[in-house]
Structure formats: C-alpha cells, structure tokens
Write an enzyme that holds these catalytic residues in place. Structure first.
Site, PDB file in Angstrom:
ATOM      1  N   LYS A   1      61.290 -74.109  31.767  1.00  0.00           N
ATOM      2  CA  LYS A   1      62.725 -73.960  32.044  1.00  0.00           C
ATOM      3  C   LYS A   1      62.863 -73.885  33.554  1.00  0.00           C
ATOM      4  CE  LYS A   1      63.987 -71.297  27.909  1.00  0.00           C
ATOM      5  NZ  LYS A   1      64.076 -69.913  27.410  1.00  0.00           N
TER       6      LYS A   1
ATOM      7  N   ASP B   1      56.985 -68.644  27.226  1.00  0.00           N
ATOM      8  CA  ASP B   1      58.287 -69.003  27.794  1.00  0.00           C
ATOM      9  C   ASP B   1      58.591 -67.984  28.891  1.00  0.00           C
ATOM     10  OD1 ASP B   1      61.000 -69.310  28.380  1.00  0.00           O
ATOM     11  OD2 ASP B   1      61.720 -69.162  26.339  1.00  0.00           O
TER      12      ASP B   1
ATOM     13  N   LYS C   1      63.426 -75.242  15.588  1.00  0.00           N
ATOM     14  CA  LYS C   1      62.846 -73.981  16.081  1.00  0.00           C
ATOM     15  C   LYS C   1      63.656 -72.840  15.505  1.00  0.00           C
ATOM     16  CE  LYS C   1      63.374 -71.731  20.567  1.00  0.00           C
ATOM     17  NZ  LYS C   1      63.098 -71.832  22.015  1.00  0.00           N
ATOM     18  N   LEU C   2      62.957 -71.883  14.907  1.00  0.00           N
ATOM     19  CA  LEU C   2      63.631 -70.713  14.335  1.00  0.00           C
ATOM     20  C   LEU C   2      63.393 -69.493  15.204  1.00  0.00           C
ATOM     21  CD1 LEU C   2      62.664 -70.937  10.540  1.00  0.00           C
ATOM     22  CD2 LEU C   2      64.691 -71.873  11.704  1.00  0.00           C
ATOM     23  N   LYS C   3      64.449 -68.755  15.466  1.00  0.00           N
ATOM     24  CA  LYS C   3      64.303 -67.464  16.118  1.00  0.00           C
ATOM     25  C   LYS C   3      63.786 -66.485  15.073  1.00  0.00           C
ATOM     26  CE  LYS C   3      65.968 -68.354  20.232  1.00  0.00           C
ATOM     27  NZ  LYS C   3      65.171 -68.158  21.468  1.00  0.00           N
TER      28      LYS C   3
ATOM     29  N   ASN D   1      60.991 -64.264  21.301  1.00  0.00           N
ATOM     30  CA  ASN D   1      61.649 -63.617  22.445  1.00  0.00           C
ATOM     31  C   ASN D   1      61.164 -62.175  22.650  1.00  0.00           C
ATOM     32  OD1 ASN D   1      64.321 -65.623  21.556  1.00  0.00           O
ATOM     33  ND2 ASN D   1      63.561 -65.635  23.649  1.00  0.00           N
TER      34      ASN D   1
ATOM     35  N   GLY E   1      65.601 -74.529  26.673  1.00  0.00           N
ATOM     36  CA  GLY E   1      67.043 -74.608  26.859  1.00  0.00           C
ATOM     37  C   GLY E   1      67.621 -73.222  27.100  1.00  0.00           C
TER      38      GLY E   1
ATOM     39  N   SER F   1      67.288 -75.299  18.473  1.00  0.00           N
ATOM     40  CA  SER F   1      66.931 -73.895  18.329  1.00  0.00           C
ATOM     41  C   SER F   1      67.952 -73.231  17.417  1.00  0.00           C
ATOM     42  CB  SER F   1      66.929 -73.239  19.708  1.00  0.00           C
ATOM     43  OG  SER F   1      66.690 -71.856  19.594  1.00  0.00           O
TER      44      SER F   1
ATOM     45  N   ASP G   1      60.279 -68.786  17.673  1.00  0.00           N
ATOM     46  CA  ASP G   1      60.415 -68.132  18.975  1.00  0.00           C
ATOM     47  C   ASP G   1      60.784 -66.673  18.749  1.00  0.00           C
ATOM     48  OD1 ASP G   1      60.852 -67.366  21.569  1.00  0.00           O
ATOM     49  OD2 ASP G   1      62.500 -68.766  21.962  1.00  0.00           O
TER      50      ASP G   1
ATOM     51  N   GLU H   1      56.317 -69.045  20.007  1.00  0.00           N
ATOM     52  CA  GLU H   1      56.754 -68.868  21.388  1.00  0.00           C
ATOM     53  C   GLU H   1      56.962 -67.382  21.704  1.00  0.00           C
ATOM     54  OE1 GLU H   1      60.209 -71.305  21.927  1.00  0.00           O
ATOM     55  OE2 GLU H   1      60.652 -70.502  23.915  1.00  0.00           O
TER      56      GLU H   1
HETATM   57  O1  SMG Z   1      69.703 -74.223  24.894  1.00  0.00           O
HETATM   58  O2  SMG Z   1      69.161 -74.855  22.903  1.00  0.00           O
HETATM   59  C1  SMG Z   1      69.255 -74.003  23.761  1.00  0.00           C
HETATM   60  C2  SMG Z   1      68.772 -72.601  23.465  1.00  0.00           C
HETATM   61  C3  SMG Z   1      67.313 -72.596  23.252  1.00  0.00           C
HETATM   62  O3  SMG Z   1      66.443 -70.767  22.052  1.00  0.00           O
HETATM   63  C4  SMG Z   1      66.752 -71.208  23.123  1.00  0.00           C
HETATM   64  N1  SMG Z   1      66.593 -70.509  24.252  1.00  0.00           N
HETATM   65  O4  SMG Z   1      64.002 -68.132  24.564  1.00  0.00           O
HETATM   66  O5  SMG Z   1      63.925 -70.225  24.372  1.00  0.00           O
HETATM   67  C5  SMG Z   1      64.571 -69.197  24.421  1.00  0.00           C
HETATM   68  C6  SMG Z   1      66.063 -69.182  24.272  1.00  0.00           C
HETATM   69  C7  SMG Z   1      66.705 -68.438  25.362  1.00  0.00           C
HETATM   70  C8  SMG Z   1      68.182 -68.581  25.359  1.00  0.00           C
HETATM   71  S1  SMG Z   1      69.021 -67.221  24.834  1.00  0.00           S
HETATM   72  C9  SMG Z   1      69.470 -66.551  26.368  1.00  0.00           C
HETATM   73 MG    MG Z   2      62.039 -69.001  24.199  1.00  0.00          MG
END
Ligand code: SMG
Ligand code: MG
Length: 368
Positions: free
Chosen positions: A262, A238, A161-163, A190, A290, A135, A188, A213
């Site tokens: 998760k 998610d 995976k790109l935020k 969020n 994760g 990520s 993703d 996501e």
């Molecule tokens: O553990 O590699 C990891 C992080 C993966 O992007 C990741 N997690 O929304 O999926 C998600 C984010 C939440 C973590 S930030 C609190």
């Molecule tokens: Mg996520």
C-alpha cells in the site's frame, strides 16, 4: 517545479454498504484530498488515513495537521521540488507516511501530467489491465455474507478476501469456500489474533487459502515468524510493512512469503515501487492493497498493480464496490479486471462539482 500552493479538501463519501473489520464498522469515508498548484500545472493526491486512529496511528485530522504545519511549508519553501525529492524534503518529520504519500503523489501527478507521461509508464507497468479481487467485511450473519460474496462472484471478481476475527473465522471461511468452489480465497485479520491462536489459525489450512494477512499486531514480526513455521497457509504482512527495508527484514526472517503493498503505508508510490523491486529480487510475490480509495487513489493503485511482480489480484475493486458515485470517472470491472489509465499523470480528472457537493468545509489553501 515550484510549488505555489497546497490545497486541502475534506470530503465525506457515503459507502454503499457498511464495511466491518476487526477494529470497527465504517459507513462513510472522511477523506483528505490534496491538490498542489505548481508552475508546471496541478496535481492531486489522496490521503488514505482513516477518520480515527484505530487501523493505523495516522488519521485524517492528524494528517491534515502535520501537512498544514510541517510538510506543506517544507515543500512551499523549497526552490524546486520533484517527486523524487519530496521524501528527502519531508524526512525531517518522523513517520506520518500516509500524509507524506498524499503530497508526493500530488507532486508526481503534476510532474507526469506536465510530461505527458502516465503513472503506469512512470512505474514501469507491464500490463494494460489488472486482475481484481474484492475485500469483504464481517457480515451480521453467514447468509448475508454469502449473498454479498455471491454478488461479487457474479460481477466477475477474480479473488475474494474475507475479513476475519476471533469468533468469525472458520465458519465463514468454510461457508464461502463451499459457495465459490475453487475461486482464489484469502483472509485478513487486521491484527486481531495473538500467538495463543496459532493452532486455531492452523485449522484454516484445510480451505486452501492463498494467504492469511496480518494476524498479529504490526510491531510483532516474531509471532508471524512462528505462525509461518507452524501452518501451511502462507502468511502475508500488511500493517507491518512500512518500507522496503522492513519488507526485506520480514522476508529474510521468514515472517512473510507474500507482501501486500500500500503506497500510503510506505510513504508514497516511489517507495512502493522499491518494495515491489526488493520483493521481486527475493522471489516474493506482491499484490496491491486497498484503503477504500476514491478514483484519485484507485487510479494510482491500478497503475502500480500493473508492475511485473504484482502477480496476485489486488484489493483494486471497482468504484461501485464502495461508492455509488466517484470523485473521478468511475473504475469499472471488465472481465474481472480494471484498465490501467493511459492519460498523463494519474489519468483521471477530479469532478469539481462533486468535490464541492461532498465538501465537509471550504478548501484550505496554503501558500509560501
Ligand atoms: O480498498 O478494497 C479496499 C479495502 C481493502 O480490506 C481492505 N483494506 O487491511 O487490507 C486492509 C484493509 C484496510 C482498510 S480499512 C481502513
Ligand atoms: Mg490488510
């Protein structure tokens, strides 16, 4: 098992690089680790809540408070506790799934260690190594993003995976797609978008993403249904998925065709296994999310991801993706995969000297 004590550890783990998402920038992880001491031996669990309630309603201080005043006393007061009875013993508390998951995992670790059974065996793992994705946070510039992604590709990750967030979506995705060619790519958000962004998000279709996501807020299943009907990119939930029941509902309503699992978000690994199972029955592939876990949580995630229906690479990156040094032996990528631990319980050992060095304060011990 009789639980004799619950020990709460707080450690600060510096991240090897800043991790920016639509809800903020992180440079360290303030983590709550739980050790249960039982008549059958000890077990460890990690609480995945963040330091502040900006990603989920749970946060580290809140988790520690609810464990101290409600959850741990319930386990310490019970004559006998098994991993299978933890959820019922804690069900009088509404929500607080990440806090409950940390305790259930610690009990499961103690129980399976005592039985000489690995988490993988307990969960029903079908593979001895899992495909890993990584990520990637929002970067200051596209050039810096490409440099970071290029490094992960060189390390062998099998999926990127790109935020994304409004103002950081089409351009970085186009640039990264250009860099990585056909390597699997997903995004993703969020919860950073609203239904007004459906047409804009549809423009991602041209990049052949595995999935998008959680574009909308966690309670908003209906908007995800509308988006899934409007775009070609598969929608994956998610934050919205708090249980197997909610997963089934979201799938049947057409809000999600792939599920991020998760364990912390659903209250523990036992419920995570149930989410896996209901998704398998509905032919919906899953992958392991994760939460920047230390080796304690990472070990359990890798074992979970070894179950049959985890057919997409997870956010199960190597320890070094976030940490220069891990609180357990580090997880290392081999050919884009992490090996599933084979020892009893989580299969990893906590390095007590690092626990002491990184401690934010002395551990707190709760007894009956
Ligand atoms: O553990 O590699 C990891 C992080 C993966 O992007 C990741 N997690 O929304 O999926 C998600 C984010 C939440 C973590 S930030 C609190
Ligand atoms: Mg996520």
């Amino acid at each position: 098992m009789k639980i004799r004590a619950v020990e709460l550890h707080r450690v600060a783990m510096p991240l090897v690089r800043r991790f920016e998402t639509s809800f903020g920038v992180q440079t360290t992880r303030d983590v709550l680790l739980v050790r249960v001491r039982t008549d059958a031996g000890d077990g460890w669990g990690e609480c995945v809540a963040g330091a502040e309630p900006v990603y989920s309603s749970e946060y580290t201080d809140g988790a520690e408070h609810v464990i101290t005043h409600y959850l741990a006393p319930a386990l310490l007061g019970a004559d006998s506790v098994t991993a299978e009875t933890v959820a019922r013993l804690l069900s009088f508390v509404v929500g607080h799934r990440m806090a409950k998951a940390a305790l259930e995992t610690a009990v499961l670790d103690a129980q399976t260690r005592a039985a000489g059974q690995s988490f993988g065996e307990y969960f029903g793992a079908v593979r001895d190594a899992v495909d890993c994705g990584v990520s990637v946070g929002i970067a200051p510039t596209i050039d810096e993003l490409l440099a970071e992604v290029g490094g992960y590709v060189d390390e062998g990750y099998r999926r990127i995976k790109l935020k994304i967030k409004p103002g950081w979506d089409l351009e970085p995705v186009r640039a990264v797609r250009g860099l990585i060619g056909g390597l699997p790519l997903q995004v993703d958000a969020n919860t950073a978008y609203t239904l007004a962004d459906v047409d804009h998000l549809g423009a991602l279709d041209e990049f052949g993403l595995l999935l998008i996501e959680q574009p909308f807020e966690e309670e908003n299943i209906a908007s995800h249904v509308a988006l899934a009907a409007a775009i070609a990119t598969p929608v994956c939930l998610d934050e919205s998925i708090h249980s197997a029941l909610i997963a089934v509902d979201a799938i049947e309503r057409g809000a999600t065709s792939i599920v991020n699992i998760k364990a912390g978000r659903v209250g523990g690994y036992l419920e995570a296994v149930r989410v896996h199972d209901v998704c398998a029955e509905l032919d919906v592939p899953v992958w392991c999310g994760g939460m920047l876990e230390t080796g304690i949580g990472r070990a359990a995630n890798v074992a979970l991801a070894a179950m049959e229906n985890f057919t997409l690479p997870g956010d199960t990156s190597a320890s070094r993706r976030f940490y220069a040094d891990d609180i357990t032996e580090p997880f290392e990528l081999v050919d884009g995969r992490l090996a599933v631990p084979t020892g009893g319980g989580s299969g990893v050992e906590v390095r007590e000297e690092l626990l002491a060095r990184w401690a934010l304060r002395a551990p707190v011990t709760l007894r009956a």
